[in-house]
Write a protein that holds these residues in place. Structure first.
Motif, mmCIF file in Angstrom:
data_model
loop_
_atom_site.group_PDB
_atom_site.id
_atom_site.type_symbol
_atom_site.label_atom_id
_atom_site.label_comp_id
_atom_site.label_asym_id
_atom_site.label_seq_id
_atom_site.Cartn_x
_atom_site.Cartn_y
_atom_site.Cartn_z
ATOM 1 N N LEU A 118 0.871 -1.199 -0.051
ATOM 2 C CA LEU A 118 0.078 -0.127 -0.175
ATOM 3 C C LEU A 118 0.738 1.233 0.091
ATOM 4 O O LEU A 118 0.751 2.172 -0.782
ATOM 5 C CB LEU A 118 -0.894 -0.052 1.119
ATOM 6 N N ALA A 119 1.845 1.272 0.862
ATOM 7 C CA ALA A 119 2.760 2.381 1.007
ATOM 8 C C ALA A 119 3.536 2.449 -0.443
ATOM 9 O O ALA A 119 3.571 3.795 -0.718
ATOM 10 C CB ALA A 119 3.683 2.144 2.227
ATOM 11 N N VAL A 120 4.245 1.602 -0.806
ATOM 12 C CA VAL A 120 5.020 1.674 -1.979
ATOM 13 C C VAL A 120 4.227 2.114 -3.128
ATOM 14 O O VAL A 120 4.527 2.957 -4.062
ATOM 15 C CB VAL A 120 5.705 0.319 -2.017
ATOM 16 N N PHE A 121 3.011 1.309 -3.467
ATOM 17 C CA PHE A 121 2.154 1.726 -4.874
ATOM 18 C C PHE A 121 1.680 3.194 -4.462
ATOM 19 O O PHE A 121 1.402 3.886 -5.583
ATOM 20 C CB PHE A 121 1.254 0.632 -4.639
ATOM 21 N N LEU A 122 1.261 3.594 -3.531
ATOM 22 C CA LEU A 122 0.620 4.998 -3.347
ATOM 23 C C LEU A 122 1.743 5.882 -3.670
ATOM 24 O O LEU A 122 1.721 6.915 -4.566
ATOM 25 C CB LEU A 122 0.202 5.138 -1.884
ATOM 26 N N GLY A 123 3.054 5.646 -3.164
ATOM 27 C CA GLY A 123 4.323 6.437 -3.711
ATOM 28 C C GLY A 123 4.680 6.420 -5.054
ATOM 29 O O GLY A 123 4.795 7.554 -5.641
ATOM 30 N N CYS A 124 4.496 5.338 -5.563
ATOM 31 C CA CYS A 124 4.712 5.150 -7.073
ATOM 32 C C CYS A 124 3.723 5.896 -7.927
ATOM 33 O O CYS A 124 3.889 6.695 -8.953
ATOM 34 C CB CYS A 124 4.850 3.527 -7.748
ATOM 35 N N GLN A 125 2.395 5.673 -7.462
ATOM 36 C CA GLN A 125 1.316 6.368 -8.231
ATOM 37 C C GLN A 125 1.527 7.845 -8.177
ATOM 38 O O GLN A 125 1.062 8.613 -9.097
ATOM 39 C CB GLN A 125 0.200 6.022 -7.891
ATOM 40 N N ALA A 126 1.703 8.356 -6.942
ATOM 41 C CA ALA A 126 1.853 9.742 -6.842
ATOM 42 C C ALA A 126 3.063 10.200 -7.431
ATOM 43 O O ALA A 126 2.656 11.486 -8.101
ATOM 44 C CB ALA A 126 2.248 10.029 -5.330
ATOM 45 N N LEU A 127 4.075 9.594 -7.764
ATOM 46 C CA LEU A 127 5.250 10.121 -8.460
ATOM 47 C C LEU A 127 5.151 9.873 -9.975
ATOM 48 O O LEU A 127 5.796 10.153 -10.772
ATOM 49 C CB LEU A 127 6.530 9.484 -7.920
ATOM 50 N N LEU A 128 4.098 9.007 -10.525
ATOM 51 C CA LEU A 128 3.828 8.791 -12.091
ATOM 52 C C LEU A 128 3.823 10.005 -12.689
ATOM 53 O O LEU A 128 4.354 9.807 -14.047
ATOM 54 C CB LEU A 128 2.580 7.626 -11.833
#
Length: 440
Positions: free
Chosen positions: A154-164
């Motif tokens: 959850l933490a990693v995917f949220l970060g990845c999507q925010a930086l997308l």
């Protein structure tokens, strides 16, 4: 993590046409990945009764069988490649409709955090109830720890999507340089970890490995992969697989792909390339299969409830383990030892029950994940803080484990993040968060 607002129509690769409609092959693959995660975690749950008390452990620890199973069920590299594919297309469509970068990120924040805060709140309340009825503190602590472990995603995917959005623009300008920099950073972390012997250094790859895999998905989304000859794609996949096997036999990486996820290693990048090669070569066949009635129904069911399934499969597994322990203590019938013949014979029923129970919970909680999204805040600063606060809320659980206190702190942080990510006193009209996130 900085989020910079872009013009309405950024300089993305507009010469590459957006695909028409949904990609049913990608939808099916994403659903298979989610089911694969549930099955993998289910088979790793071990429960026995020792000295009149239940013992919850990782059934795969120190076993030989986890290696071949991990090669089949370690689907996270493919999931992040698909996440990059879907996210890149969704970002371009958001801007094609006149949307903003903050609106795109707000959709991700709401899609991921809204079901999470509900799940974590319920789990925190359940832990409090268990304590109130006299369940030993050590058992509650183990349950809280086991629940926390999968939340890294959850933490990693949220970060990845925010930086997308930022990475999508970098891809449009310098695609090879951008992905090469992320790959080089992940390899450098592995080298530094090996030289220093500091395992904690490896957790830097929670950023670089998963961002690199997401970035690889951009090449599938913009048609770069499809423009390569089938021979080139096959050679790339074979080369990645050969390198992966060589790294295993040479002792560079563990052949257990689960071990390569905690902390992540560059071996997962090679797995991602193998997955991408296979998907690109078989995509037409997968697409044809995905349009059949049963696969289409399966994909539709899972994709509508992806986060709910992910967030609730571990509570379902822990509940099953607890029921088995109570039944064993009450009846005096010993539970089979993990990896024993009796244990393996019971796995089909165990796995089927895990999938069924998780599906029932997901059906009951569908509305939480699929309700319409509030309108997003216009401030890039607010969105940056919202995404960072959501990530920090999950990190609290990962570091300290899930307890009544940490669950309350996480829920409070997520509520604050969601409030920051929305406009006050306004509600969305039309498209739901689920539609924005699952564009493929």
């Amino acid at each position: 993590m900085a989020i910079v607002e872009a013009p309405t129509r950024p300089a993305l690769r507009d010469r590459d046409p957006l695909p028409a409609g949904r990609d049913t092959a990608i939808d099916l693959l994403r659903a298979i990945c989610v089911a694969g995660v549930v099955l993998l975690h289910a088979i790793m749950v071990g429960v026995t009764v020792v000295d009149g008390g239940p013992v919850f452990a990782n059934a795969s620890e120190g076993t030989w069988w986890i290696v071949p199973i991990s090669w089949v069920l370690q689907v996270m590299p493919l999931f992040f490649v698909i996440g990059g594919f879907a996210g890149y297309i969704s970002f371009r469509r958001t801007h094609a409709r006149g949307g903003t970068t903050t609106a795109f990120i707000a959709a991700r924040v709401h899609r991921l955090l809204r079901p999470a805060l509900f799940a974590i709140g319920i789990v925190g309340a359940a832990l409090a109830a268990l304590s109130a009825v006299g369940i030993p503190a050590d058992i509650i602590a183990v349950a809280g720890f086991r629940y926390s472990q999968p939340l890294w995603f959850l933490a990693v995917f949220l970060g990845c999507q925010a930086l997308l959005p930022a990475l999508a623009r970098a891809h449009a300008r310098r695609p090879l340089i951008t992905v090469a920099a992320l790959v080089a950073a992940s390899i450098s972390v592995d080298v530094l970890r090996a030289i220093t012997g500091l395992e904690g250094v490896g957790f830097l790859n929670l950023v670089f490995v998963w961002l690199a895999l997401q970035q690889i998905g951009f090449f599938l989304a913009d048609g770069t992969i499809d423009r390569l000859s089938r021979r080139t794609r096959a050679i790339a996949g074979a080369a990645a697989l050969t390198t992966l096997i060589g790294a295993f036999t040479g002792g560079v990486y563990s052949p257990d792909l689960i071990a390569n996820i905690n902390p992540p290693t560059a071996a997962l990048l090679l797995v991602g390339v193998v997955h991408l090669s296979a998907v690109s070569l078989l995509r037409d066949r997968i697409g044809a299969f995905s349009r059949r009635a049963l696969p289409a129904a399966f994909a539709a069911f899972v994709n509508r409830r992806t986060m709910t399934i992910y967030l609730w499969h571990m509570p379902a597994l822990l509940t099953m383990a607890g029921i088995c322990a109570v039944a064993s203590l009450s009846s005096g019938i010993a539970l089979p030892e993990p990896s024993s013949l009796a244990w393996w014979m019971s796995r089909p029923l165990w796995l089927a029950t895990a999938l069924t129970l998780t599906a029932l919970i997901a059906v009951a909680l569908t509305r939480i994940e699929t309700q319409s999204s509030p309108r997003s805040a216009d401030s890039a600063r607010r969105m940056t803080i919202a995404a960072a606060l959501g990530i920090a809320s999950v990190v609290v659980l990962l570091v300290a484990g899930t307890t009544v206190l940490t669950a309350a702190l996480a829920v409070g942080g997520m509520v604050s993040a969601l409030r920051l990510a929305r406009r006050s006193h306004q509600t969305a009209r039309g498209e739901s968060v689920a539609d924005l996130v699952r564009v493929a």
